[in-house]
Scaffold this active site. Structure first.
Site, PDB file in Angstrom:
ATOM      1  N   LYS A  85     -54.421 -12.020 -54.291  1.00 57.74           N
ATOM      2  CA  LYS A  85     -55.069 -12.960 -53.358  1.00 57.74           C
ATOM      3  C   LYS A  85     -56.564 -13.071 -53.644  1.00 57.74           C
ATOM      4  O   LYS A  85     -57.162 -14.128 -53.464  1.00 57.74           O
ATOM      5  CB  LYS A  85     -54.861 -12.520 -51.906  1.00 57.74           C
ATOM      6  CG  LYS A  85     -53.412 -12.235 -51.510  1.00 57.74           C
ATOM      7  CD  LYS A  85     -52.467 -13.384 -51.766  1.00 57.74           C
ATOM      8  CE  LYS A  85     -51.063 -12.866 -52.044  1.00 57.74           C
ATOM      9  NZ  LYS A  85     -50.177 -13.803 -52.699  1.00 57.74           N
TER      10      LYS A  85
ATOM     11  N   GLU B 226     -61.251 -11.667 -44.279  1.00 55.62           N
ATOM     12  CA  GLU B 226     -61.293 -13.096 -43.930  1.00 55.62           C
ATOM     13  C   GLU B 226     -61.751 -13.218 -42.488  1.00 55.62           C
ATOM     14  O   GLU B 226     -61.438 -12.371 -41.653  1.00 55.62           O
ATOM     15  CB  GLU B 226     -59.893 -13.728 -44.044  1.00 55.62           C
ATOM     16  CG  GLU B 226     -59.485 -14.116 -45.447  1.00 55.62           C
ATOM     17  CD  GLU B 226     -58.115 -14.776 -45.499  1.00 55.62           C
ATOM     18  OE1 GLU B 226     -57.534 -15.075 -44.433  1.00 55.62           O
ATOM     19  OE2 GLU B 226     -57.621 -14.988 -46.610  1.00 55.62           O
TER      20      GLU B 226
ATOM     21  N   HIS C 260     -44.231 -11.916 -38.964  1.00 54.54           N
ATOM     22  CA  HIS C 260     -44.520 -12.506 -40.273  1.00 54.54           C
ATOM     23  C   HIS C 260     -43.272 -12.963 -41.018  1.00 54.54           C
ATOM     24  O   HIS C 260     -43.323 -13.220 -42.217  1.00 54.54           O
ATOM     25  CB  HIS C 260     -45.364 -11.564 -41.127  1.00 54.54           C
ATOM     26  CG  HIS C 260     -46.616 -11.136 -40.423  1.00 54.54           C
ATOM     27  ND1 HIS C 260     -47.571 -12.034 -39.999  1.00 54.54           N
ATOM     28  CD2 HIS C 260     -47.034  -9.925 -40.002  1.00 54.54           C
ATOM     29  CE1 HIS C 260     -48.530 -11.386 -39.370  1.00 54.54           C
ATOM     30  NE2 HIS C 260     -48.238 -10.104 -39.350  1.00 54.54           N
TER      31      HIS C 260
ATOM     32  N   ARG D 276     -42.654 -19.706 -56.174  1.00 54.73           N
ATOM     33  CA  ARG D 276     -41.189 -19.699 -56.232  1.00 54.73           C
ATOM     34  C   ARG D 276     -40.649 -20.887 -55.443  1.00 54.73           C
ATOM     35  O   ARG D 276     -41.385 -21.555 -54.725  1.00 54.73           O
ATOM     36  CB  ARG D 276     -40.665 -18.416 -55.571  1.00 54.73           C
ATOM     37  CG  ARG D 276     -41.111 -18.328 -54.109  1.00 54.73           C
ATOM     38  CD  ARG D 276     -40.485 -17.191 -53.328  1.00 54.73           C
ATOM     39  NE  ARG D 276     -40.775 -17.300 -51.911  1.00 54.73           N
ATOM     40  CZ  ARG D 276     -41.878 -16.883 -51.312  1.00 54.73           C
ATOM     41  NH1 ARG D 276     -42.836 -16.316 -52.027  1.00 54.73           N
ATOM     42  NH2 ARG D 276     -42.053 -17.042 -50.017  1.00 54.73           N
TER      43      ARG D 276
END
Ligand code: MV4
Length: 506
Positions: free
Chosen positions: A116, A200, A235, A292
């Site tokens: 990331k 973040e 999640h 994907r």
């Protein structure tokens, strides 16, 4: 075009890919573990090869064994599906070295998006709007403190190797930073073997909206609009839709352009998904790119009329994209329910076991992508996704009403499923109005009222299972008989169906 493709996956997605192969005149080779001998993908494939024990590390994650089967069977390409090896750059690389085409992006793009922090660095350089924060791993607590002061609280700590919430921590204040950093790092190390964590800014009550892209190997990239994926539990996505109720044509175009730009900046090929967080002012920020085919790809297929797996295979075979951006049109509305073998009354705990009765919905606007059949035993060893029920309508209200009708036709007996959850979501006023932020599902699950209609449907499902397929002894051993004896008969259609099936048997 390929003549034979190896499907390196199991369950509903393996079945989905085998179907695409057959539609294109390609033979499909299945692989299976000890507990998947009788699984649907094995029955549907042209040939099937046993590769090892139930543990994924011994079977669906064993690169050497899978390449071996491809070589032995003469498969020219491998489709990895989602999960398992689908985002493993080393697998893509090993396929390339073995002369077998990996149906997906090149290994370099996979590796870039796998980190990331690397992805954020590259995308910032390319002028892509990212969530404000750092694009390098934190090196010390002192540095974390300084960065945190700059960005301001509340903030998020995220694992660089993560995605999907593992190693993610909300930090509300300076006091919380140290313990959060330590636990995020150790969770990241345990989950990914990599403790790198970055910061973040917190986006309050965001929406998760993602854009599907397709890139051929000749430099052409298009986007296929967005999917709204804000309804998540721990999640895990639960329900997805396309298009998003908050995205208008202008915003779709802007997000699409950014997604295409991201793909080009990554040198991306094949199908991919660019994820965004969208704040309450509808500002969007790049989050990550999934390299994907995704679980929820069917909603995009329904609203674009395109077959993403056909296109993946054709792109991998070196073909050019057969259309341009201006040929892509979004028409109608699609919603997907992920049907899991899990128990809504026991905190959605996995509920494997034998499917004693299966009645699947169909009819106008309904697609059912499934890896199950009546008499099959759901193994405990893998993700409990059984099937996806997808509803399509000319508008959102029609998609919802068709899905609600289909859910009332749906009956999975012998195991617990989360079907009742979708009756609640689709019947909920906030959902129907399109009010779904991050907190939506938790809020719905806290209001613990189950309507009597839902109860009857559950009771009918249990009773139908008993009447239709089980004698009293096996019903007792399945632990179903006790529950059914506690309640009286209802009037829903599943009851009538059970009676008819019972009548036929006598
Ligand atoms: C966030 C966030 C708020 N701010 N990042 C990332 C992985 C995904 N599973 C949830 N993620 C989030 N990342 C920042 N900077 C909130 C979430 C989030 C979320 C986002 C959209 C929809 C539902 C969500 C549920 C929990 C957390």
């Amino acid at each position: 075009m390929f003549k034979k493709i190896l499907i390196a996956n199991r369950g509903e997605i393996a079945v989905r890919m085998i179907r695409a192969c057959h539609e294109l005149g390609i033979k499909a080779v299945a692989i299976y573990s000890d507990v998947d001998r009788a699984s649907l993908h094995v029955l549907k494939a042209d040939e099937a090869h046993h590769i090892g024990a139930a543990a994924a590390s011994e079977s669906y994650l064993d690169i050497r064994k899978i390449i071996d089967v491809a070589k032995r069977t003469g498969a020219q390409a491998i489709h990895p599906g989602y999960g398992f090896l689908s985002e493993n750059a080393k697998f893509a690389q090993t396929c390339a070295e073995a002369g077998v085409k990996f149906i997906g992006p090149n290994a370099a793009a996979m590796e870039l998006m796998g980190s990331k922090t690397r992805a954020r660095q590259q995308m910032e350089k390319a002028g892509v709007p990212c969530v404000p924060g750092t694009s390098r791993g934190l090196e010390s607590f002192g540095q974390a403190e300084r960065v945190a002061e700059e960005i301001g609280y509340p903030l998020m700590l995220k694992a660089a190797a993560g995605g999907g919430g593992k190693g993610m921590r909300l930090v509300r204040s300076r006091e919380e930073l140290k313990p959060a950093l330590e636990s995020a790092k150790s969770e990241a190390l345990r989950a990914f073997g990599d403790s790198e964590v970055y910061v973040e800014k917190l986006i309050a009550n965001p929406r998760h909206i993602e854009v599907q892209v397709l890139a051929d190997e000749h430099g052409n990239v298009v986007h296929l609009g967005e999917r709204e994926c804000s309804i998540q539990r721990r999640h895990q996505k639960v329900l997805e839709e396309a298009p998003s109720p908050v995205v208008d044509e202008k915003m779709r175009q802007r997000m699409g352009e950014v997604a295409v730009h991201v793909s080009k900046a990554a040198g991306y090929t094949n199908a991919g998904t660019v994820e965004f967080l969208v704040d309450e002012a509808r500002k969007f920020y790049f989050l990550e790119m999934n390299t994907r085919l995704q679980v929820e790809h069917p909603v995009t297929e329904l609203v674009t009329g395109l077959d993403l797996v056909h296109l993946q295979i054709r792109i991998a075979a070196g073909e050019k994209l057969p259309f341009a951006q201006e040929d892509v049109h979004i028409r109608g509305y699609a919603i997907e329910c992920r049907i899991y073998a899990e128990d809504p009354d026991n905190n959605y705990f996995p509920s494997p076991g034998k499917i004693s009765l299966l009645l699947t919905p169909d009819g106008p606007g309904i697609r059912h992508d499934s890896g199950m059949y009546e008499g099959w035993t759901v193994p405990i060893d893998y993700d409990p996704l059984l099937a996806k029920l997808i509803g399509y309508g000319s508008d959102r209200a029609q998609a919802i009403s068709r899905l609600r009708r289909a859910l009332d036709e749906y009956l999975v007996g012998g195991i617990k499923t989360n079907i009742s959850l979708f009756r609640r979501i689709l019947g909920d006023q906030d959902f129907q109005a399109g009010n779904l932020g991050t907190e939506y599902l938790d809020r719905l699950l806290q209001t613990n009222q189950v309507s009597s209609g839902d109860q009857h449907a559950d009771v009918a499902a249990i009773a139908a299972g008993i009447f239709a397929t089980l004698d009293s002894a096996s019903a007792a051993s399945n632990g179903i008989a006790g529950e059914s004896s506690a309640v009286g008969p209802g009037t829903s259609s599943a009851w009538k169906q059970a009676a008819r099936i019972d009548g036929l048997r006598q």
